[in-house]
Scaffold this active site. Structure first.
Site, short mmCIF file in Angstrom:
data_model
loop_
_atom_site.label_atom_id
_atom_site.label_comp_id
_atom_site.label_asym_id
_atom_site.label_seq_id
_atom_site.Cartn_x
_atom_site.Cartn_y
_atom_site.Cartn_z
N GLU A 87 19.74 -17.83 -25.87
CA GLU A 87 19.50 -18.49 -24.58
C GLU A 87 19.46 -17.49 -23.44
O GLU A 87 20.12 -16.44 -23.49
CB GLU A 87 20.58 -19.54 -24.31
CG GLU A 87 21.96 -18.96 -24.09
CD GLU A 87 22.95 -20.02 -23.66
OE1 GLU A 87 23.14 -20.21 -22.44
OE2 GLU A 87 23.56 -20.64 -24.55
N ARG A 98 24.91 -19.92 -12.57
CA ARG A 98 23.71 -19.81 -13.43
C ARG A 98 22.77 -21.00 -13.29
O ARG A 98 21.62 -20.94 -13.71
CB ARG A 98 24.13 -19.66 -14.90
CG ARG A 98 24.79 -18.34 -15.20
CD ARG A 98 25.28 -18.26 -16.64
NE ARG A 98 24.17 -18.29 -17.58
CZ ARG A 98 24.27 -18.72 -18.83
NH1 ARG A 98 25.42 -19.17 -19.29
NH2 ARG A 98 23.23 -18.68 -19.63
N ARG A 102 17.18 -23.09 -18.34
CA ARG A 102 17.30 -22.10 -19.40
C ARG A 102 15.98 -21.96 -20.16
O ARG A 102 15.18 -22.89 -20.22
CB ARG A 102 18.37 -22.48 -20.42
CG ARG A 102 19.77 -22.67 -19.89
CD ARG A 102 20.44 -21.35 -19.52
NE ARG A 102 21.83 -21.55 -19.17
CZ ARG A 102 22.26 -21.86 -17.97
NH1 ARG A 102 21.41 -22.03 -16.97
NH2 ARG A 102 23.55 -22.03 -17.73
N HIS A 121 19.76 -28.28 -18.38
CA HIS A 121 20.89 -27.75 -19.15
C HIS A 121 20.95 -28.31 -20.56
O HIS A 121 21.95 -28.90 -20.99
CB HIS A 121 22.22 -27.99 -18.42
CG HIS A 121 23.28 -27.02 -18.86
ND1 HIS A 121 24.26 -27.37 -19.76
CD2 HIS A 121 23.51 -25.74 -18.53
CE1 HIS A 121 25.06 -26.34 -19.97
NE2 HIS A 121 24.61 -25.32 -19.23
#
Length: 130
Positions: A87, A98, A102, A121
């Protein structure tokens, strides 16, 4: 008389089939197959483009957790052995951490077989199509 028995048997089979189908038993497969949802590389946010570029050049990555093994516990991505997926963070403008975006890639780290984008997420993925 024989026809009535055959008809009764056929109706019983259909009833059993209907109960089995509607019982709520589900296989542990993704609701939406990984190949059904895609996103063109050009449609990624600018930060996603940058992350994708860094992945293919081998870094350096801005976050310590970038490149760690992604477990695919929810099995939303195609099944593979542990360690296959990694990831990477896609920066979120204005986020102090963050964020939720992703990219997860499978295969060799600088020449992945496939990469997937998640804007939520890991709740959903779209396969990146270069």
């Amino acid at each position: 008389m024989v026809r009535r028995g055959v008809l009764s048997f056929a109706l019983s089979c259909l009833l059993l089939l209907a109960v089995a189908v509607s019982s709520g038993v589900q296989a542990k497969e993704p609701i939406v197959s990984f190949w059904d949802a895609t996103i063109a590389l050009d449609s990624l946010p600018a930060q996603g483009h940058e992350t994708y570029r860094l992945i293919h050049q081998g870094g350096p990555f801005p976050f310590e957790k970038d490149g760690v093994v992604f477990g695919n516990r929810e099995r939303l991505l195609p099944g593979q052995k542990r360690g296959y997926y990694r990831e990477y963070t896609v920066r979120t403008p204005g986020s102090r951490n963050r964020g939720v975006r992703r990219i997860v890639c499978g295969g060799p780290s600088t020449t992945p077989v496939a990469c997937f984008y998640s804007a939520d997420h890991y709740a959903s993925f779209r396969k990146i199509v270069p």
